[in-house]
Each structure stands twice: as C-alpha cells, then as structure tokens.
Motif scaffolding. Structure first.
Motif, PDB file in Angstrom:
ATOM      1  N   PRO A  98      13.740 -40.369   7.319  1.00  0.00           N
ATOM      2  CA  PRO A  98      14.074 -40.230   6.054  1.00  0.00           C
ATOM      3  C   PRO A  98      14.994 -39.463   5.667  1.00  0.00           C
ATOM      4  CG  PRO A  98      11.510 -39.804   6.496  1.00  0.00           C
ATOM      5  CD  PRO A  98      12.395 -39.517   7.827  1.00  0.00           C
ATOM      6  N   SER A  99      15.760 -40.174   4.626  1.00  0.00           N
ATOM      7  CA  SER A  99      16.810 -39.256   3.874  1.00  0.00           C
ATOM      8  C   SER A  99      16.305 -38.641   2.699  1.00  0.00           C
ATOM      9  CB  SER A  99      17.913 -39.990   3.570  1.00  0.00           C
ATOM     10  OG  SER A  99      17.728 -41.253   2.672  1.00  0.00           O
ATOM     11  N   LEU A 100      14.995 -38.988   2.345  1.00  0.00           N
ATOM     12  CA  LEU A 100      14.423 -38.387   1.034  1.00  0.00           C
ATOM     13  C   LEU A 100      13.031 -38.280   1.220  1.00  0.00           C
ATOM     14  CD1 LEU A 100      15.467 -39.144  -2.522  1.00  0.00           C
ATOM     15  CD2 LEU A 100      12.903 -39.260  -1.818  1.00  0.00           C
ATOM     16  N   PHE A 101      12.752 -36.901   0.866  1.00  0.00           N
ATOM     17  CA  PHE A 101      11.177 -36.562   0.937  1.00  0.00           C
ATOM     18  C   PHE A 101      10.631 -36.324  -0.290  1.00  0.00           C
ATOM     19  CE2 PHE A 101      11.314 -35.358   5.712  1.00  0.00           C
ATOM     20  CZ  PHE A 101      10.390 -36.369   5.835  1.00  0.00           C
ATOM     21  N   CYS A 102       9.441 -36.350  -0.459  1.00  0.00           N
ATOM     22  CA  CYS A 102       8.730 -35.938  -1.989  1.00  0.00           C
ATOM     23  C   CYS A 102       7.675 -34.752  -1.713  1.00  0.00           C
ATOM     24  CB  CYS A 102       8.172 -36.741  -2.783  1.00  0.00           C
ATOM     25  SG  CYS A 102       9.541 -38.316  -3.345  1.00  0.00           S
ATOM     26  N   ILE A 103       7.466 -33.727  -2.287  1.00  0.00           N
ATOM     27  CA  ILE A 103       6.190 -32.756  -1.990  1.00  0.00           C
ATOM     28  C   ILE A 103       5.502 -32.698  -3.155  1.00  0.00           C
ATOM     29  CG2 ILE A 103       5.807 -30.638  -1.521  1.00  0.00           C
ATOM     30  CD1 ILE A 103       8.509 -30.182  -0.225  1.00  0.00           C
ATOM     31  N   ASP A 104       4.257 -32.756  -2.930  1.00  0.00           N
ATOM     32  CA  ASP A 104       3.039 -32.572  -3.920  1.00  0.00           C
ATOM     33  C   ASP A 104       1.814 -32.212  -3.543  1.00  0.00           C
ATOM     34  OD1 ASP A 104       2.296 -32.299  -6.689  1.00  0.00           O
ATOM     35  OD2 ASP A 104       2.782 -34.530  -7.110  1.00  0.00           O
ATOM     36  N   SER A 105       1.082 -31.595  -4.447  1.00  0.00           N
ATOM     37  CA  SER A 105      -0.382 -31.319  -3.970  1.00  0.00           C
ATOM     38  C   SER A 105      -1.499 -31.939  -4.727  1.00  0.00           C
ATOM     39  CB  SER A 105      -0.697 -29.818  -3.998  1.00  0.00           C
ATOM     40  OG  SER A 105      -0.766 -29.179  -5.511  1.00  0.00           O
ATOM     41  N   GLN A 106      -2.860 -32.037  -4.057  1.00  0.00           N
ATOM     42  CA  GLN A 106      -3.766 -32.644  -4.618  1.00  0.00           C
ATOM     43  C   GLN A 106      -5.148 -31.672  -4.555  1.00  0.00           C
ATOM     44  OE1 GLN A 106      -5.656 -35.941  -2.657  1.00  0.00           O
ATOM     45  NE2 GLN A 106      -5.899 -37.084  -4.634  1.00  0.00           N
ATOM     46  N   SER A 107      -5.688 -31.555  -5.630  1.00  0.00           N
ATOM     47  CA  SER A 107      -6.904 -30.291  -5.608  1.00  0.00           C
ATOM     48  C   SER A 107      -8.080 -31.214  -5.392  1.00  0.00           C
ATOM     49  CB  SER A 107      -6.881 -29.614  -6.650  1.00  0.00           C
ATOM     50  OG  SER A 107      -5.864 -28.548  -6.894  1.00  0.00           O
ATOM     51  N   VAL A 108      -9.129 -31.144  -4.534  1.00  0.00           N
ATOM     52  CA  VAL A 108      -9.959 -31.627  -4.500  1.00  0.00           C
ATOM     53  C   VAL A 108     -11.296 -31.000  -4.611  1.00  0.00           C
ATOM     54  CG1 VAL A 108     -11.080 -33.214  -2.479  1.00  0.00           C
ATOM     55  CG2 VAL A 108      -8.769 -33.162  -2.772  1.00  0.00           C
ATOM     56  N   GLU A 109     -12.354 -31.402  -4.904  1.00  0.00           N
ATOM     57  CA  GLU A 109     -13.848 -30.617  -4.932  1.00  0.00           C
ATOM     58  C   GLU A 109     -14.335 -30.420  -3.502  1.00  0.00           C
ATOM     59  OE1 GLU A 109     -15.501 -29.379  -7.232  1.00  0.00           O
ATOM     60  OE2 GLU A 109     -14.746 -30.146  -8.988  1.00  0.00           O
ATOM     61  N   GLY A 110     -14.581 -29.358  -3.190  1.00  0.00           N
ATOM     62  CA  GLY A 110     -15.050 -29.130  -1.886  1.00  0.00           C
ATOM     63  C   GLY A 110     -16.447 -28.738  -1.775  1.00  0.00           C
ATOM     64  N   ASP A 111     -17.149 -29.025  -0.399  1.00  0.00           N
ATOM     65  CA  ASP A 111     -18.658 -28.850  -0.187  1.00  0.00           C
ATOM     66  C   ASP A 111     -18.887 -27.301  -0.399  1.00  0.00           C
ATOM     67  OD1 ASP A 111     -21.166 -30.200   0.204  1.00  0.00           O
ATOM     68  OD2 ASP A 111     -20.856 -29.923   2.469  1.00  0.00           O
ATOM     69  N   VAL A 112     -20.073 -27.148  -0.154  1.00  0.00           N
ATOM     70  CA  VAL A 112     -20.535 -25.706  -0.440  1.00  0.00           C
ATOM     71  C   VAL A 112     -20.053 -24.778   0.745  1.00  0.00           C
ATOM     72  CG1 VAL A 112     -22.495 -24.142  -0.246  1.00  0.00           C
ATOM     73  CG2 VAL A 112     -22.982 -26.385  -1.440  1.00  0.00           C
ATOM     74  N   ASN A 113     -19.903 -25.423   2.137  1.00  0.00           N
ATOM     75  CA  ASN A 113     -19.614 -24.693   3.140  1.00  0.00           C
ATOM     76  C   ASN A 113     -18.148 -24.910   3.699  1.00  0.00           C
ATOM     77  OD1 ASN A 113     -22.199 -23.429   3.575  1.00  0.00           O
ATOM     78  ND2 ASN A 113     -22.930 -25.072   4.468  1.00  0.00           N
ATOM     79  N   LEU A 114     -17.370 -24.224   3.261  1.00  0.00           N
ATOM     80  CA  LEU A 114     -16.128 -24.349   3.595  1.00  0.00           C
ATOM     81  C   LEU A 114     -15.518 -23.195   4.084  1.00  0.00           C
ATOM     82  CD1 LEU A 114     -14.315 -26.714   0.760  1.00  0.00           C
ATOM     83  CD2 LEU A 114     -15.581 -27.264   2.884  1.00  0.00           C
ATOM     84  N   ASP A 115     -14.590 -23.109   5.095  1.00  0.00           N
ATOM     85  CA  ASP A 115     -13.893 -21.911   5.869  1.00  0.00           C
ATOM     86  C   ASP A 115     -12.926 -20.925   4.739  1.00  0.00           C
ATOM     87  OD1 ASP A 115     -11.792 -23.497   5.852  1.00  0.00           O
ATOM     88  OD2 ASP A 115     -11.297 -23.220   7.903  1.00  0.00           O
ATOM     89  N   GLN A 116     -12.409 -21.802   3.790  1.00  0.00           N
ATOM     90  CA  GLN A 116     -11.449 -21.416   2.752  1.00  0.00           C
ATOM     91  C   GLN A 116     -11.808 -22.299   1.368  1.00  0.00           C
ATOM     92  OE1 GLN A 116      -7.137 -21.554   3.367  1.00  0.00           O
ATOM     93  NE2 GLN A 116      -7.650 -22.850   5.097  1.00  0.00           N
ATOM     94  N   LYS A 117     -11.893 -21.540   0.379  1.00  0.00           N
ATOM     95  CA  LYS A 117     -12.192 -22.239  -0.810  1.00  0.00           C
ATOM     96  C   LYS A 117     -11.911 -21.458  -1.975  1.00  0.00           C
ATOM     97  CE  LYS A 117     -16.582 -22.833  -1.957  1.00  0.00           C
ATOM     98  NZ  LYS A 117     -17.852 -23.494  -1.966  1.00  0.00           N
ATOM     99  N   GLY A 118     -11.418 -22.045  -3.177  1.00  0.00           N
ATOM    100  CA  GLY A 118     -11.021 -21.308  -4.309  1.00  0.00           C
ATOM    101  C   GLY A 118     -11.117 -22.370  -5.538  1.00  0.00           C
ATOM    102  N   VAL A 119     -10.636 -21.880  -6.521  1.00  0.00           N
ATOM    103  CA  VAL A 119     -10.747 -22.595  -7.811  1.00  0.00           C
ATOM    104  C   VAL A 119      -9.313 -22.786  -8.199  1.00  0.00           C
ATOM    105  CG1 VAL A 119     -11.273 -22.648 -10.371  1.00  0.00           C
ATOM    106  CG2 VAL A 119     -12.984 -21.548  -8.678  1.00  0.00           C
ATOM    107  N   ASP A 120      -8.835 -24.037  -8.482  1.00  0.00           N
ATOM    108  CA  ASP A 120      -7.708 -24.547  -9.175  1.00  0.00           C
ATOM    109  C   ASP A 120      -7.747 -24.172 -10.597  1.00  0.00           C
ATOM    110  OD1 ASP A 120      -5.279 -25.438 -10.333  1.00  0.00           O
ATOM    111  OD2 ASP A 120      -5.511 -27.194  -8.783  1.00  0.00           O
TER     112      ASP A 120
END
Length: 252
Positions: A98-120
């Motif tokens: 590609p000659s053009l890219f787009c970057i973005d993020s999506q916050s998703v609700e997580g289950d109780v047991n995750l190796d890394q988790k935080g609050v957006d």
C-alpha cells in the motif's frame, strides 16, 4: 462432520494449508486433521463460544486449544493474514504494497481474567485496546494489543518502525491522538486528519473512515465483540483469524 458455515471449503483450505507447520516424522499418527483443527478455531471465533463448549463433532477442545496456542507462538495467523491481504489487493487491481495506511484504536470491554487490563478514561471502557494499521480497503496489516489505559502514541511509534520497511508507502492518516508522530518519517509522512471545526456530530473522515468499518467487521465475529483471551497475544491472533476468514470468503 457437520458442515458449519464457518468451515473452510476446499479452495480456501488449499490457499492457506502451506502455512501450517509440518508434522514431525515418526511418533503417533495424528487423530484429527489440521483442517479440522482450523475449522474449530474459525467456528469459535465466529460464534464466540467458550473452548469447552465446542461441538462434539470437532476435535476435543483441549486438542484444539493446544493447536491454537502453537500456531499463535509461531505467528502463523499473522502470516496467513498478510498473505491474504496481498491476494485481496491483487484481486482489486492494486499493488501488494500500500501507498497509504490509516492508524486507529478500538477500546473493548474485557473479561475478568486478562494478563493486562485498564480503563480508557475517554471511552469509559474497562479492558483492552486494539491498535491497528489498515490500508484503503480496510485490511489489517499490523495489530498491537494493550491495556485500555495505554496512550495511542506508544504503539503508534512501534507502527512507524514496522511500516518503514514498505518503501512504496507515502502517507499515513491518523487522528488527533497521534499528534506526537505527525510529520516526515523518511519515505512517508504521518498526517493528522480530522473533521473541520464547523462540522458537528459524527462525520466520516475522507479515507480514514475505512478503519472504523474494519472495527465493525471485527465486532461481527462474536469472539471479538468482547475480549475473552487471558493472553493478549491470543487476542491479537483472534483479530487476524477474524480478518482472515473475511478475506477467504471474499476470495473464494
């Protein structure tokens, strides 16, 4: 075996089977085929069921999960995704790079047991973030999983390093959260693209709107509607699995 809609057909299987690790010579004969294992993984990704709830006509869930972990450790799903990206772009009459890219993020609700988790704090979401780089067709080329409280700028700097290998790349479109990486980066420029001050409410941003469509595609895979994976690398693989099945359905 039941013919589930998520199963690979013969043409789809032939496209990706070469990426799977070859069995070692000697030892016990494999009871369940690699194709059957992949069918179970695609079924779980699409339906969102738990590993233990895989239908009985698949291989035992422990065997499927063990195979999934081995493929994750070898980045097989990422390799399959990249290969299918190229096939889709060629089918659309585009250059593989590609000659053009787009970057973005999506916050998703997580289950109780995750190796890394935080609050957006902005989105009020407790879980993880999916940071992705997509082309103008909405195909994911790079993906990073972090806790939801991690600033977008940190994975973005890693993306800049990963994208530098694409000598054809000219421009990367981002929103205001990526202001820290805007500017020239050798052969490409990072440009902040946002709505005009007079525009109110949700406004699709020219070209950059495709990344939002990609997030919508991902959420239609029920395993990705919420983050259930303890290991963040497994969540990353699930993203590639979801996109791979979408592309396989397009190709054949």
């Amino acid at each position: 075996m039941t013919k589930y809609p998520s199963n690979l057909n013969n043409k789809q299987w032939n496209l990706i089977k070469s990426f799977l690790p070859k069995s070692k010579p000697g030892g016990y004969e494999r009871k369940h085929s690699k194709r059957e294992m992949l069918n179970a993984i695609f079924y779980l990704n699409k339906t969102g069921c738990q590993w233990r709830y895989l239908p009985g006509d698949f291989a035992p869930w422990k065997s499927v999960y063990s195979y999934f972990r081995r493929l994750c450790a070898k980045n097989i799903f990422e390799q399959i995704n990249l290969f299918l990206n190229i096939q889709i772009r060629l089918k659309a009459g585009r250059d593989p790079n590609p000659s053009l890219f787009c970057i973005d993020s999506q916050s998703v609700e997580g289950d109780v047991n995750l190796d890394q988790k935080g609050v957006d704090g902005n989105k009020k979401v407790k879980g993880r973030k999916r940071h992705v780089v997509v082309d103008v067709l909405g195909l994911i080329f790079f993906c990073i999983i972090t806790a939801a409280n991690v600033s977008d700028i940190h994975p973005a700097r890693e993306f800049v390093t990963q994208m530098s290998s694409n000598k054809r790349l000219e421009k990367v479109l981002v929103d205001g959260a990526y202001q820290g990486i805007s500017g020239n980066h050798g052969n490409f420029t990072v440009e902040v693209s946002s709505k005009k001050p007079e525009q109110v409410g949700f406004v699709p941003i020219h070209k950059r709107w495709v990344v939002e469509r990609t997030f919508a595609w991902l959420k239609r895979q029920r395993r990705l509607a919420r983050d259930y994976e303890f290991d963040s690398s497994h969540q990353r693989s699930m993203v590639y699995i979801g996109m791979s099945k979408i592309m396989l359905n397009r190709l054949v």
